[in-house]
Design a protein around this motif. Structure first.
Motif, PDB file in Angstrom:
ATOM      1  N   THR A 391       0.429 -10.888  10.053  1.00 31.37           N
ATOM      2  CA  THR A 391       1.683 -10.068   9.893  1.00 31.37           C
ATOM      3  C   THR A 391       1.560  -9.615   8.430  1.00 31.37           C
ATOM      4  O   THR A 391       1.996  -8.200   8.251  1.00 31.37           O
ATOM      5  CB  THR A 391       3.089 -11.090   9.832  1.00 31.37           C
ATOM      6  N   THR A 392       1.286 -10.295   7.399  1.00 35.26           N
ATOM      7  CA  THR A 392       1.130  -9.643   6.175  1.00 35.26           C
ATOM      8  C   THR A 392       0.130  -8.722   6.091  1.00 35.26           C
ATOM      9  O   THR A 392       0.369  -7.504   5.639  1.00 35.26           O
ATOM     10  CB  THR A 392       0.805 -10.902   4.987  1.00 35.26           C
ATOM     11  N   ASN A 393      -0.845  -8.843   6.614  1.00 39.34           N
ATOM     12  CA  ASN A 393      -2.069  -7.877   6.560  1.00 39.34           C
ATOM     13  C   ASN A 393      -1.840  -6.740   7.193  1.00 39.34           C
ATOM     14  O   ASN A 393      -1.863  -5.428   6.775  1.00 39.34           O
ATOM     15  CB  ASN A 393      -3.307  -8.451   6.981  1.00 39.34           C
ATOM     16  N   THR A 394      -1.052  -6.863   8.302  1.00 43.14           N
ATOM     17  CA  THR A 394      -0.766  -5.495   9.302  1.00 43.14           C
ATOM     18  C   THR A 394       0.291  -4.626   8.458  1.00 43.14           C
ATOM     19  O   THR A 394       0.148  -3.427   8.477  1.00 43.14           O
ATOM     20  CB  THR A 394      -0.248  -6.081  10.582  1.00 43.14           C
ATOM     21  N   ALA A 395       1.315  -5.536   8.002  1.00 43.40           N
ATOM     22  CA  ALA A 395       2.345  -4.540   7.203  1.00 43.40           C
ATOM     23  C   ALA A 395       1.624  -3.835   6.052  1.00 43.40           C
ATOM     24  O   ALA A 395       2.278  -2.809   5.694  1.00 43.40           O
ATOM     25  CB  ALA A 395       3.519  -5.581   6.579  1.00 43.40           C
ATOM     26  N   VAL A 396       0.640  -4.271   5.475  1.00 38.48           N
ATOM     27  CA  VAL A 396      -0.019  -3.555   4.153  1.00 38.48           C
ATOM     28  C   VAL A 396      -0.565  -2.535   4.651  1.00 38.48           C
ATOM     29  O   VAL A 396      -0.630  -1.435   4.393  1.00 38.48           O
ATOM     30  CB  VAL A 396      -0.893  -4.661   3.449  1.00 38.48           C
ATOM     31  N   VAL A 397      -1.662  -2.639   5.810  1.00 41.63           N
ATOM     32  CA  VAL A 397      -2.510  -1.617   6.219  1.00 41.63           C
ATOM     33  C   VAL A 397      -1.473  -0.360   6.997  1.00 41.63           C
ATOM     34  O   VAL A 397      -1.890   0.517   7.040  1.00 41.63           O
ATOM     35  CB  VAL A 397      -3.342  -2.282   7.385  1.00 41.63           C
ATOM     36  N   ASP A 398      -0.370  -0.740   7.605  1.00 41.27           N
ATOM     37  CA  ASP A 398       0.393   0.258   8.060  1.00 41.27           C
ATOM     38  C   ASP A 398       0.721   1.226   7.124  1.00 41.27           C
ATOM     39  O   ASP A 398       0.901   2.519   7.563  1.00 41.27           O
ATOM     40  CB  ASP A 398       1.644  -0.374   8.744  1.00 41.27           C
ATOM     41  N   ARG A 399       0.866   1.154   5.750  1.00 38.45           N
ATOM     42  CA  ARG A 399       1.261   2.122   4.744  1.00 38.45           C
ATOM     43  C   ARG A 399       0.320   2.443   4.011  1.00 38.45           C
ATOM     44  O   ARG A 399       0.310   3.288   3.120  1.00 38.45           O
ATOM     45  CB  ARG A 399       2.537   1.722   4.180  1.00 38.45           C
ATOM     46  N   LEU A 400      -0.757   1.915   3.947  1.00 40.36           N
ATOM     47  CA  LEU A 400      -1.802   2.040   2.935  1.00 40.36           C
ATOM     48  C   LEU A 400      -2.259   3.331   2.564  1.00 40.36           C
ATOM     49  O   LEU A 400      -2.697   4.145   1.649  1.00 40.36           O
ATOM     50  CB  LEU A 400      -3.062   0.970   2.893  1.00 40.36           C
ATOM     51  N   PRO A 401      -2.371   4.094   4.071  1.00 38.40           N
ATOM     52  CA  PRO A 401      -2.890   5.437   4.043  1.00 38.40           C
ATOM     53  C   PRO A 401      -2.091   6.489   3.565  1.00 38.40           C
ATOM     54  O   PRO A 401      -2.488   7.506   3.041  1.00 38.40           O
ATOM     55  CB  PRO A 401      -3.125   5.732   5.456  1.00 38.40           C
TER      56      PRO A 401
END
Length: 434
Positions: A391-401
């Motif tokens: 969950t943590t990683n998905t939330a980070v990747v969702d907005r990194l771009p």
């Protein structure tokens, strides 16, 4: 002190029924002295796993390993979760350090204290043991560490009079010099699809994303060290001093096209680069990762262990196989026999084995394992992975771009990830400190 508090926490989680194996002796354990024989199934996405299984079978006639390749990333962990539910698990599986706590706290792994606990205590430094020992139980055996290093084009740096940075202040200066020397080139990358580097940089700065407070988890993705890292890298990306790219083909294409001439990665990048950008042989070198104060400090960007999933049919033979592929010199040779792996062994005693097997000509004869050893020894201790890292990683990747184009600040990405993490932990019945 830290381990005692973590033990208390995991035991409290067990009391809530979220740690199926409990804090005492795991159900169904057999004596550690039992000699494993028979057939086992092995799941892995790590390069060279097929060759390792073949080498083990040749040298261990009493155990037959059947290797099954699996996808990497979240697809793999979903597959393993479903296998535990269905009772169709392999006997041995790979588990990256970041994902292991989630599987342990959800009761999906077999406790290894009796079979492999002494091995872990004897072969691995404390900072690595802490990644596989939770709640007083050993859940996996480390295979490789992934100490941070900086990769750079020595020919580009020399021809343009650019010094190799040792601090993050110097690194920022270097990125400006690179862009000035070649407007298309950059001296770094902020990956848009991989949170691992950002996490490692936070650890290096002294962050503690997850900790314990009495009987609860403490989540701090926006603590002072993380804010410092987020402000620094967010500014580099916003000022177009580093690329914002996917860590897959777009990144390697930028290296091939001379648009990325320096980047921060881990030990495993040496083998990946050698295999992917073979025509730049002799043009690259490695250096210790820059630090905030110039003193050695590092972290792990990746790294994996091997586990026995809950419900495995032949745990005794599985333990024999895991022992060989993580701590035996012959097992380590089998990992690097393909020539595409530059893995850094989690067991420091095996570094000479991989060093001897990895060719040095791509990096101009440089002893990259000496740099890796320096980095491994300076890893900041005390890091704990959280119980819902998916969950943590998905939330980070969702907005990194959105960071590079100014759509969001990097610290806000971490703040959103913290909210998503806490919400998921509370939904699963875990206690989270305010």
């Amino acid at each position: 002190m830290f381990r005692r508090r973590l033990t208390a926490l995991v035991c409290s989680v067990a009391a809530l029924g979220l740690l199926a194996t409990g804090c005492g002796d795991s159900d169904g354990r057999t004596p550690a002295a039992e000699k494993g024989t028979g057939k086992i199934t092995f799941w892995s996405f790590v390069k060279g796993s097929d060759k390792v299984a073949e080498a083990f079978n040749r040298s261990h006639p009493d155990i037959e390993v059947t290797f099954e390749a699996v996808p990497s990333g979240q697809e793999y962990y979903s597959k393993l979760t479903n296998a535990v539910k269905a009772g169709t698990v392999p006997d041995v599986a790979v588990a990256e350090f970041a994902q292991l706590p989630e599987f342990a706290t959800q009761g999906k792994l077999e406790g290894l204290n009796d079979r492999l606990g002494p091995l872990v205590e004897d072969h691995f430094p404390e900072a690595t043991r802490e990644l596989v020992q939770l709640g007083g139980e050993t859940w996996g055996v480390p295979r490789d560490a992934a100490p941070l290093m900086m990769f750079y084009r020595n020919d580009f740096f020399t021809s343009h009079g650019i010094d190799v940075p040792t601090t993050w202040a110097e690194y920022r200066t270097m990125t400006g010099q690179v862009r000035k020397a070649d407007p298309k080139a950059r001296g770094g990358v902020l990956y848009t699809d991989n949170p691992g580097l950002l996490t490692a940089l936070a650890q290096q700065a002294g962050s503690q994303w997850f900790d314990t407070e009495k009987d609860a988890w403490k989540v701090s993705l926006t603590d002072a060290p993380s804010r410092k890292v987020a402000d620094y890298w967010g500014d580099l990306a916003g000022q177009d001093l580093v690329h914002s790219l996917s860590s897959l083909d777009p990144f390697w294409t930028s290296v091939q096209q001379n648009r990325t001439v320096a980047y921060v990665c881990a030990s495993w990048c040496a083998g990946a680069q050698q295999a992917t950008v073979a025509d730049q042989k002799g043009k690259w070198s490695v250096a210790p990762v820059p630090t905030w104060d110039g003193k050695p400090a590092s972290a792990m960007y990746g790294g994996s262990s091997f586990v026995i999933p809950k419900g495995a049919k032949n745990s005794a033979a599985a333990a024999e196989f895991i022992k060989w592929i993580t701590t035996d010199p012959e097992g380590m040779k089998a990992w690097v026999s393909t020539g595409t792996s530059s893995m850094f062994p989690a067991d420091p005693r095996l570094v000479p084995v991989t060093k001897a097997a990895f060719p040095t000509d791509y990096f101009g004869g440089q002893d990259i394992y000496a740099v890796g050893s320096e980095s491994y020894e300076s890893i900041v201790p005390g890091w704990t992975w959280g119980p819902v890292m998916g969950t943590t990683n998905t939330a980070v990747v969702d907005r990194l771009p959105k960071v590079a184009d100014g759509g969001t600040k990097l610290i806000d990405v971490l703040a959103d990830a913290q909210r998503a993490t806490v919400e998921d932990m509370e939904r699963r019945g875990m206690k989270v400190a305010p």
